[in-house]
Design an enzyme around this catalytic site. Structure first.
Site, PDB file in Angstrom:
ATOM      1  N   ASP A  34       0.830  -1.203   0.000  1.00  0.00           N
ATOM      2  CA  ASP A  34       0.000   0.000   0.000  1.00  0.00           C
ATOM      3  C   ASP A  34       0.864   1.254   0.000  1.00  0.00           C
ATOM      4  O   ASP A  34       0.552   2.238  -0.658  1.00  0.00           O
ATOM      5  CB  ASP A  34      -0.906   0.025   1.238  1.00  0.00           C
ATOM      6  CG  ASP A  34      -2.090  -0.915   1.049  1.00  0.00           C
ATOM      7  OD1 ASP A  34      -2.133  -1.575  -0.019  1.00  0.00           O
ATOM      8  OD2 ASP A  34      -2.928  -0.993   1.952  1.00  0.00           O
ATOM      9  N   SER A  83     -27.926  13.965  -9.489  1.00  0.00           N
ATOM     10  CA  SER A  83     -27.173  15.183  -9.192  1.00  0.00           C
ATOM     11  C   SER A  83     -28.136  16.367  -9.221  1.00  0.00           C
ATOM     12  O   SER A  83     -29.337  16.190  -9.402  1.00  0.00           O
ATOM     13  CB  SER A  83     -26.038  15.362 -10.185  1.00  0.00           C
ATOM     14  OG  SER A  83     -26.539  15.252 -11.472  1.00  0.00           O
ATOM     15  N   GLU A 115     -29.414  24.936   2.177  1.00  0.00           N
ATOM     16  CA  GLU A 115     -28.382  24.132   2.841  1.00  0.00           C
ATOM     17  C   GLU A 115     -27.028  24.326   2.170  1.00  0.00           C
ATOM     18  O   GLU A 115     -26.961  24.306   0.941  1.00  0.00           O
ATOM     19  CB  GLU A 115     -28.782  22.643   2.764  1.00  0.00           C
ATOM     20  CG  GLU A 115     -30.159  22.375   3.343  1.00  0.00           C
ATOM     21  CD  GLU A 115     -30.773  21.058   2.861  1.00  0.00           C
ATOM     22  OE1 GLU A 115     -30.012  20.164   2.416  1.00  0.00           O
ATOM     23  OE2 GLU A 115     -32.010  20.939   2.922  1.00  0.00           O
ATOM     24  N   LYS A 117     -23.704  23.518   0.405  1.00  0.00           N
ATOM     25  CA  LYS A 117     -23.380  22.338  -0.408  1.00  0.00           C
ATOM     26  C   LYS A 117     -21.916  21.972  -0.179  1.00  0.00           C
ATOM     27  O   LYS A 117     -20.999  22.605  -0.731  1.00  0.00           O
ATOM     28  CB  LYS A 117     -23.632  22.646  -1.888  1.00  0.00           C
ATOM     29  CG  LYS A 117     -23.445  21.448  -2.795  1.00  0.00           C
ATOM     30  CD  LYS A 117     -23.914  21.779  -4.207  1.00  0.00           C
ATOM     31  CE  LYS A 117     -23.838  20.583  -5.140  1.00  0.00           C
ATOM     32  NZ  LYS A 117     -22.504  20.097  -5.383  1.00  0.00           N
ATOM     33  N   LYS A 307     -24.229  27.930  -7.229  1.00  0.00           N
ATOM     34  CA  LYS A 307     -22.775  27.825  -7.059  1.00  0.00           C
ATOM     35  C   LYS A 307     -22.133  29.123  -6.597  1.00  0.00           C
ATOM     36  O   LYS A 307     -22.622  30.209  -6.900  1.00  0.00           O
ATOM     37  CB  LYS A 307     -22.140  27.422  -8.403  1.00  0.00           C
ATOM     38  CG  LYS A 307     -22.543  26.044  -8.876  1.00  0.00           C
ATOM     39  CD  LYS A 307     -21.830  25.005  -8.049  1.00  0.00           C
ATOM     40  CE  LYS A 307     -22.046  23.625  -8.573  1.00  0.00           C
ATOM     41  NZ  LYS A 307     -20.895  22.813  -8.659  1.00  0.00           N
ATOM     42  N   CYS A 401      18.675  44.618  -0.761  1.00  0.00           N
ATOM     43  CA  CYS A 401      18.268  43.385  -1.452  1.00  0.00           C
ATOM     44  C   CYS A 401      18.455  42.194  -0.510  1.00  0.00           C
ATOM     45  O   CYS A 401      19.553  41.983   0.004  1.00  0.00           O
ATOM     46  CB  CYS A 401      19.102  43.197  -2.714  1.00  0.00           C
ATOM     47  SG  CYS A 401      18.839  41.602  -3.479  1.00  0.00           S
ATOM     48  N   CYS A 404      21.471  39.870  -2.032  1.00  0.00           N
ATOM     49  CA  CYS A 404      22.890  40.250  -2.089  1.00  0.00           C
ATOM     50  C   CYS A 404      23.243  41.429  -1.196  1.00  0.00           C
ATOM     51  O   CYS A 404      24.412  41.798  -1.084  1.00  0.00           O
ATOM     52  CB  CYS A 404      23.290  40.549  -3.532  1.00  0.00           C
ATOM     53  SG  CYS A 404      22.503  42.035  -4.186  1.00  0.00           S
ATOM     54  N   CYS A 432      24.420  39.275  -7.714  1.00  0.00           N
ATOM     55  CA  CYS A 432      23.289  38.948  -6.853  1.00  0.00           C
ATOM     56  C   CYS A 432      22.817  37.546  -7.208  1.00  0.00           C
ATOM     57  O   CYS A 432      22.483  37.263  -8.363  1.00  0.00           O
ATOM     58  CB  CYS A 432      22.166  39.967  -7.072  1.00  0.00           C
ATOM     59  SG  CYS A 432      20.674  39.577  -6.132  1.00  0.00           S
TER      60      CYS A 432
HETATM   61  S1  IVH Z   1     -29.594  16.852  -1.995  1.00  0.00           S
HETATM   62  C1  IVH Z   1     -31.191  14.593  -5.992  1.00  0.00           C
HETATM   63  N1  IVH Z   1     -28.362  18.318  -0.300  1.00  0.00           N
HETATM   64  O1  IVH Z   1     -24.500  17.652  -4.192  1.00  0.00           O
HETATM   65  C2  IVH Z   1     -29.972  15.141  -5.388  1.00  0.00           C
HETATM   66  N2  IVH Z   1     -27.056  17.312  -1.996  1.00  0.00           N
HETATM   67  O2  IVH Z   1     -24.982  17.751  -7.189  1.00  0.00           O
HETATM   68  C3  IVH Z   1     -30.266  15.511  -3.986  1.00  0.00           C
HETATM   69  N3  IVH Z   1     -24.668  17.781  -1.833  1.00  0.00           N
HETATM   70  O3  IVH Z   1     -24.521  14.281  -5.069  1.00  0.00           O
HETATM   71  C4  IVH Z   1     -29.055  15.915  -3.305  1.00  0.00           C
HETATM   72  N4  IVH Z   1     -24.788  19.038  -0.031  1.00  0.00           N
HETATM   73  O4  IVH Z   1     -23.108  14.992  -3.096  1.00  0.00           O
HETATM   74  C5  IVH Z   1     -28.218  17.560  -1.388  1.00  0.00           C
HETATM   75  N5  IVH Z   1     -27.457  19.652   1.330  1.00  0.00           N
HETATM   76  C6  IVH Z   1     -27.299  18.889   0.252  1.00  0.00           C
HETATM   77  C7  IVH Z   1     -26.042  18.653  -0.336  1.00  0.00           C
HETATM   78  C8  IVH Z   1     -25.970  17.852  -1.473  1.00  0.00           C
HETATM   79  C9  IVH Z   1     -23.968  18.510  -0.943  1.00  0.00           C
HETATM   80  C10 IVH Z   1     -24.051  17.098  -3.001  1.00  0.00           C
HETATM   81  C11 IVH Z   1     -24.355  15.633  -3.087  1.00  0.00           C
HETATM   82  C12 IVH Z   1     -24.978  15.419  -4.435  1.00  0.00           C
HETATM   83  C13 IVH Z   1     -24.553  16.626  -5.156  1.00  0.00           C
HETATM   84  C14 IVH Z   1     -25.553  16.979  -6.218  1.00  0.00           C
END
Ligand code: IVH
Length: 673
Positions: A34, A83, A115, A117, A307, A401, A404, A432
């Site tokens: 590993d 996602s 929330e 992210k 974002k 400097c 030097c 220098c």
């Molecule tokens: S809800 C249907 N809540 O964001 C998807 N996702 O781009 C519902 N993530 O794969 C996801 N914080 O890894 C949700 N408060 C949050 C989050 C969260 C981070 C990530 C998660 C997901 C990705 C989606």
């Protein structure tokens, strides 16, 4: 063709990694330990850091998901792990809301669960009869891998829940991540905290996962028989009650305006948190509405990720160092607490110059905002003065400097009538150390001698080993010695030897540029080389200190002349020039020697109509003429445009120089073309 040694080295290591991945994950029969495997990954990441042009989709810095593996059993998610769609501005949010109204065919009023992210790795936990039964990775969203034992090592994940109201069967989802402070201890092994989390979860042996301090924050469910919860925000409260960690910054907001305001505030706040965030998630809070809205093919209709701009971060200045450039410029650099900015761990940020430090009052210990845009060196944008310690002191910029000990100066710019913002070491030659190293780096660079395989790191290494002190030493290297140095071998030395040899045949323009004279960049080096036409004339002019001759070159001014004077007033620079001339084969510029304007000189005054100066100049030069910027008896034509300088026209008349218009010039050229 000389191969890129580093790329070769890198590609071989990637190949090696793929082979070991297969052995480990698919055949369960690793052929290396590993720690050897970790070393290999570390070497790859180090090469990528050193030579950012090295990339492979198989790099450990890219692999954030799980490598499909036979070691982990597959698990089909009952509800796919999808996602989120992304929003970047108000417009995107309005669109998101509009789609919801359209889908529901109703401008219904609802709240959002907001929330943070976390930028980690999502995981799903299935509890049956209040006990953790399966811990599963996201995988491709439909099928994940069972990594229960690895997830069980995370202290934030409860193995059993005693609460009466905890459902008998529930799948809870959340994010696995590593805190930035813990990441610093293992940063040599992984490119960023997210990779560290992913890599640790991927361990075959859970006791390896346990060594990494992973965290888990819960935020949603896959499925559960819900007959008592109405809102996502309630679910978050219950999660906490049941013993899960939830984000303390979760919130409920009710309009896009509120979302935007909160996002703005949080964008700054996020730098005070100990984990990486890449945005905020907004979810329709009403769970019934969520159900109605459902999913598109890859994302829920009821949630969106807003974002953050990925290019700035707040961090602390641990130290301010002074770097010295090739032309002696003292550049302050902030050594900062490493911070992930848009996926790149930044630990240095430029502070530009002394004036910039004074203007922004930047001090050691300050919390500063750093911006990083593309490949540009990260820079400090602002200081958060509210976070400043009472005992903090203004930064004292050195007056000597640091390399030097020579005096440093701020030059007075006669044009702007201001002192330069940059402080410089006054050492012009190789006295220098730092300037010398930077000069050699410049000498080998792409636009100069372009010595393949002789990068900046090599210069530093050879300098430290005292193999090079001056540019000409490059052509006297002892390759037998280098062959035995760490990181070098027969092949790489052979390649280096070839590229040095190849570079010794160079053009006068490259050569002049390679000397690293301040204000003599590629363009000016070209102008001078075309003017002097060969290296002997260049050397003659320098020997006789006839720098004023260059003033006649259109494009070369007092600044350049003064710089040439200063550079060659240092004897060591002149000696280098002579030595290099003996070693190198310097080709004269390929001038069109027998055009119709041969031996004719032109000068411009006033704005030419319908043609740029640059174009007129190149037309003249393409026909073997020369353009100058000063009137003298030897001038053949003064080309006048709109609003010519009266003094020049008068002078030309006195000296009986032919005065022509732009059209006359074109006629002259037409008669030849
Ligand atoms: S809800 C249907 N809540 O964001 C998807 N996702 O781009 C519902 N993530 O794969 C996801 N914080 O890894 C949700 N408060 C949050 C989050 C969260 C981070 C990530 C998660 C997901 C990705 C989606």
């Amino acid at each position: 063709m000389v191969k890129d040694i580093n790329k070769n080295k890198y590609d071989l290591k990637i190949k090696e990694l793929i082979r070991h991945n297969k052995l480990y994950y698919d055949r369960s029969s690793p052929s290396i330990s590993d720690s050897q495997y970790d070393k290999l990954k570390k070497e790859i990441i180090e090469l990528e850091n050193k030579f950012p042009y090295l990339v492979s989709k198989n790099s450990p810095s890219k692999n954030i998901g799980f490598i499909p593996s036979k070691n982990f059993e597959k698990f089909k998610h009952k509800i796919p792990m999808m996602s989120l769609s992304n929003a970047f501005d108000k417009e995107d949010l309005k669109n998101f809301e509009k789609k919801i109204f359209n889908f529901l065919n109703d401008r219904i009023k609802f709240n959002y669960s907001v929330e943070p992210k976390i930028d980690g790795i999502s995981a799903s936990l299935t509890y049956i009869n209040k006990k953790l039964k399966y811990g599963v990775s996201r995988g491709d969203g439909r099928t994940g891998e069972i990594i229960t034992e690895n997830l069980k090592t995370i202290k934030d994940i409860p193995l059993e829940i005693k609460n009466k109201d905890f459902p008998n069967e529930i799948e809870i989802r959340g994010e696995v991540f590593i805190k930035n402070k813990d990441f610093t201890n293992i940063k040599d092994k992984f490119a960023n905290p997210r990779n560290a989390a992913s890599g640790s979860l991927r361990q075959k042996d859970p006791s390896e996962t346990k060594k990494i301090p992973l965290n888990f924050i819960a935020y949603t469910f896959g499925y559960f028989e819900n007959d008592f919860l109405k809102y996502q925000s309630d679910f978050l409260i219950y999660l906490k009650k049941w013993g899960f960690k939830t984000n303390k910054d979760n919130k409920v907001l009710s309009s896009i305006e509120e979302l935007i305001n909160f996002h703005k505030k949080f964008e700054n706040k996020r730098y005070n948190l100990d984990y990486d965030l890449d945005g905020l998630v907004y979810k329709v809070n009403d769970l019934d509405l969520q159900k109605r809205l459902g999913f598109t093919s890859n994302a829920p209709r009821w949630a969106i990720a807003h974002k953050f701009s990925a290019d700035s971060a707040f961090t602390k200045i641990n130290n301010i160092e002074i770097q010295i450039g090739r032309t002696g410029a003292l550049t302050p650099v902030a050594k900062v607490e490493p911070v992930n900015i848009g996926g790149v761990v930044v630990s240095n940020a430029t502070l530009h110059n002394e004036d910039e430090i004074i203007r922004k009052d930047i001090r050691t210990g300050d919390i500063v905002k750093i911006e990083r845009a593309g490949d540009v060196i990260p820079h400090v944008v602002e200081v958060d003065k509210s976070k400043r310690n009472n005992s903090s002191k203004s930064f004292k910029f050195p007056t000597k400097c640091p390399s030097c000990g020579s005096n440093t100066i701020k030059e007075f710019n006669r044009a702007t009538k201001k002192y330069d913002a940059v402080r410089r070491c006054t050492n012009e030659g190789f006295g220098c150390e730092r300037i010398s190293i930077e000069k050699i780096k410049h000498f080998i660079s792409k636009e100069a001698l372009n010595i393949d395989g002789f990068g900046k790191k090599v210069v530093e290494k050879f300098w430290n080993l005292k193999l090079i002190k001056k540019p000409q030493d490059i052509f006297k290297l002892d390759f037998n010695l280098i062959k035995n140095l760490e990181g070098w071998g027969e092949l790489s030395v052979k390649n280096l030897k070839n590229s040095i040899q190849k570079s010794s045949n160079t053009s006068l323009q490259r050569f002049i540029y390679s000397l690293g004279i301040r204000h003599i960049g590629i363009e000016n080096a070209k102008l001078i080389s075309e003017n002097v036409k060969n290296i002997s004339t260049f050397i003659e002019i320098i020997k006789k200190k006839e720098f004023e001759k260059f003033i006649n070159i259109d494009g070369i001014g007092e600044t350049q002349i003064n710089s040439l004077k200063a550079f060659f007033s240092e004897q060591s620079n002149f000696r280098i020039l002579i030595e290099l001339q003996n070693i190198l084969k310097i080709q004269s510029p390929n001038l069109i020697k027998n055009g119709i304007l041969k031996n004719k000189t032109f000068m411009f005054t006033g704005k030419l109509d319908g043609i740029s100066r640059a174009e007129a100049k190149s037309l003249i030069e393409n026909n073997s003429g020369t353009t100058v910027s000063n009137i003298s008896k030897s001038l053949d034509y003064l080309v006048i445009g709109e609003k010519p300088t009266k003094r020049k026209v008068d002078q030309a008349k006195v000296l009986k120089i032919e005065i022509i218009s732009k059209n006359d010039l074109l006629k002259l050229l037409n008669s030849v073309n």
